[in-house]
Design a protein around this motif. Structure first.
Motif, mmCIF file in Angstrom:
data_model
loop_
_atom_site.group_PDB
_atom_site.id
_atom_site.type_symbol
_atom_site.label_atom_id
_atom_site.label_comp_id
_atom_site.label_asym_id
_atom_site.label_seq_id
_atom_site.Cartn_x
_atom_site.Cartn_y
_atom_site.Cartn_z
ATOM 1 N N ARG A 131 0.843 -1.190 0.000
ATOM 2 C CA ARG A 131 0.000 0.000 0.000
ATOM 3 C C ARG A 131 0.882 1.244 0.000
ATOM 4 O O ARG A 131 1.764 1.397 0.848
ATOM 5 C CB ARG A 131 -0.907 0.002 1.234
ATOM 6 N N VAL A 132 0.647 2.106 -0.963
ATOM 7 C CA VAL A 132 1.331 3.396 -1.040
ATOM 8 C C VAL A 132 0.438 4.442 -0.393
ATOM 9 O O VAL A 132 -0.745 4.555 -0.730
ATOM 10 C CB VAL A 132 1.637 3.780 -2.502
ATOM 11 N N ASP A 152 4.691 -4.200 -6.970
ATOM 12 C CA ASP A 152 5.881 -3.595 -7.568
ATOM 13 C C ASP A 152 7.075 -3.911 -6.675
ATOM 14 O O ASP A 152 6.923 -4.563 -5.625
ATOM 15 C CB ASP A 152 5.685 -2.070 -7.690
ATOM 16 N N GLU A 153 8.243 -3.456 -7.068
ATOM 17 C CA GLU A 153 9.410 -3.542 -6.193
ATOM 18 C C GLU A 153 9.308 -2.436 -5.139
ATOM 19 O O GLU A 153 9.210 -1.257 -5.491
ATOM 20 C CB GLU A 153 10.694 -3.387 -7.004
ATOM 21 N N LEU A 154 9.326 -2.823 -3.878
ATOM 22 C CA LEU A 154 9.291 -1.863 -2.778
ATOM 23 C C LEU A 154 10.729 -1.490 -2.442
ATOM 24 O O LEU A 154 11.473 -2.278 -1.869
ATOM 25 C CB LEU A 154 8.584 -2.481 -1.570
ATOM 26 N N TYR A 155 11.118 -0.279 -2.816
ATOM 27 C CA TYR A 155 12.520 0.127 -2.697
ATOM 28 C C TYR A 155 12.883 0.452 -1.250
ATOM 29 O O TYR A 155 12.214 1.245 -0.583
ATOM 30 C CB TYR A 155 12.769 1.355 -3.575
ATOM 31 N N LEU A 156 13.968 -0.174 -0.807
ATOM 32 C CA LEU A 156 14.583 0.091 0.487
ATOM 33 C C LEU A 156 15.892 0.818 0.200
ATOM 34 O O LEU A 156 16.760 0.292 -0.490
ATOM 35 C CB LEU A 156 14.827 -1.217 1.232
ATOM 36 N N MET A 157 16.034 2.031 0.729
ATOM 37 C CA MET A 157 17.088 2.920 0.247
ATOM 38 C C MET A 157 17.847 3.574 1.396
ATOM 39 O O MET A 157 17.342 3.717 2.513
ATOM 40 C CB MET A 157 16.465 4.015 -0.640
ATOM 41 N N GLU A 158 19.050 3.981 1.082
ATOM 42 C CA GLU A 158 19.869 4.826 1.952
ATOM 43 C C GLU A 158 19.601 6.276 1.555
ATOM 44 O O GLU A 158 19.649 6.619 0.372
ATOM 45 C CB GLU A 158 21.346 4.473 1.723
ATOM 46 N N ARG A 159 19.318 7.121 2.538
ATOM 47 C CA ARG A 159 18.921 8.501 2.241
ATOM 48 C C ARG A 159 20.108 9.451 2.353
ATOM 49 O O ARG A 159 20.987 9.279 3.194
ATOM 50 C CB ARG A 159 17.805 8.940 3.184
ATOM 51 N N HIS A 160 20.068 10.487 1.509
ATOM 52 C CA HIS A 160 21.132 11.491 1.489
ATOM 53 C C HIS A 160 20.506 12.881 1.446
ATOM 54 O O HIS A 160 19.959 13.294 0.431
ATOM 55 C CB HIS A 160 22.035 11.283 0.272
ATOM 56 N N GLY A 161 20.591 13.592 2.558
ATOM 57 C CA GLY A 161 20.121 14.967 2.580
ATOM 58 C C GLY A 161 18.654 15.075 2.966
ATOM 59 O O GLY A 161 17.997 14.107 3.358
ATOM 60 N N ASP A 168 4.811 7.485 0.595
ATOM 61 C CA ASP A 168 5.686 6.529 1.258
ATOM 62 C C ASP A 168 4.931 5.252 1.570
ATOM 63 O O ASP A 168 3.729 5.131 1.274
ATOM 64 C CB ASP A 168 6.336 7.130 2.516
ATOM 65 N N THR A 169 5.628 4.274 2.142
ATOM 66 C CA THR A 169 5.014 2.996 2.486
ATOM 67 C C THR A 169 5.765 2.385 3.661
ATOM 68 O O THR A 169 6.985 2.555 3.770
ATOM 69 C CB THR A 169 5.031 2.042 1.277
ATOM 70 N N PRO A 170 5.065 1.692 4.570
ATOM 71 C CA PRO A 170 5.758 1.028 5.676
ATOM 72 C C PRO A 170 6.293 -0.337 5.257
ATOM 73 O O PRO A 170 5.710 -1.005 4.393
ATOM 74 C CB PRO A 170 4.665 0.886 6.739
ATOM 75 N N PHE A 171 7.406 -0.733 5.875
ATOM 76 C CA PHE A 171 7.942 -2.079 5.627
ATOM 77 C C PHE A 171 8.849 -2.484 6.777
ATOM 78 O O PHE A 171 9.586 -1.671 7.324
ATOM 79 C CB PHE A 171 8.751 -2.129 4.322
#
Length: 258
Positions: A131-132, A152-161, A168-171
């Motif tokens: 769920r988005v 879809d692919e739920l992107y897990l990312m490193e944040r910069h800035g 967003d979405t919870p995971f």
């Protein structure tokens, strides 16, 4: 320019890389861009033609594991800071390598690029419905958008800035197949803006697509055709809104200093 002669808008579209149906994504994006007759688009598979990017009014990228050399990363950073607007889609922020342990990893080989984009892709769980949700319902890019389900692919990312998160979405759980696979509960950006200088990057993580031949040389034949969020009208709405946002940046551009 008179109303009879609207000013031309120059777009650079970069679509290429690994593990995705770039023919499909490229065509869909070109069809959306063609809805505005002012837009003239040059298409590339990578960032090699930096002069075309410098001359562009806006930039759209749909790539996976396409990493420009440092000099081009610096030019992209400067282009954005001078007023450029970059609509980055899906795997633009990815650097992928198969590690010796048999798992895919995300080497931190392009920190300047990821700083400009605002994130670096690290992993995703197996493709499944999620769920988005709307983090900022008052922004023009998300106004009127309701929470929606996508596969879809739920992107897990490193944040910069500093990121202005719009969707967003919870995971929490396991990103099977990736070296960094254990993820504690958090909310993960799906759509965000990173402002920098006079310009900004708009990043949309949705839109995985894959055809039968797109896993070569690892697999000769992928059994199904994946279209994911591309099948949703709301995704096309977000694409149109993002393109409109990118086009508005032309008035903010400052001359490039050579």
């Amino acid at each position: 320019m008179s109303e009879e002669q609207p000013e031309r808008l120059n777009c650079v579209l970069i679509a290429g890389g690994l593990y995705h149906d770039f023919d499909f994504a490229r065509l869909e994006l070109l069809k959306l861009l063609a809805e505005d007759p002012r837009v003239r688009t040059r298409v590339f598979e990578d960032y090699g033609n930096i002069e075309a990017i410098r001359a562009a009014d806006f930039l759209i990228t749909y790539t996976c594991d396409v990493t420009p050399p440092l000099a081009v990363q610096e030019a992209l950073r400067d282009w954005v800071a001078q007023g450029g607007r970059w609509y980055a889609l899906h795997g633009t922020n990815s650097v992928l390598r198969l590690f010796d342990n048999g798992l895919y990893g995300a080497p931190r080989w392009a920190p300047l690029l990821m700083e400009t984009l605002g994130t670096q892709f690290i992993a995703h769980p197996p493709i499944a419905p999620y769920r988005v949700e709307v983090a900022d319902p008052n922004h023009v890019l998300t106004q009127g958008i309701e929470p929606f389900e996508t596969t879809d692919e739920l992107y897990l990312m490193e944040r910069h800035g500093d990121l202005h998160i719009l969707l967003d979405t919870p995971f929490e759980g396991d990103a099977t197949g990736f070296d960094e696979h254990e993820w504690a509960h958090d909310r993960h950006p799906v759509l965000y803006i990173k402002a920098q200088g006079e310009g900004a990057v708009l990043y949309n993580t949705l839109g995985h697509c894959r055809g039968h031949y797109d896993m070569q040389p690892f697999l000769d034949w992928w059994p199904q055709v994946d279209r994911c969020a591309w099948d949703l009208p709301v995704f096309h709405d977000l694409l149109r809104r993002g393109i409109a946002w990118a086009k508005e940046g032309k008035s903010a551009r400052t001359p490039t200093v050579s």
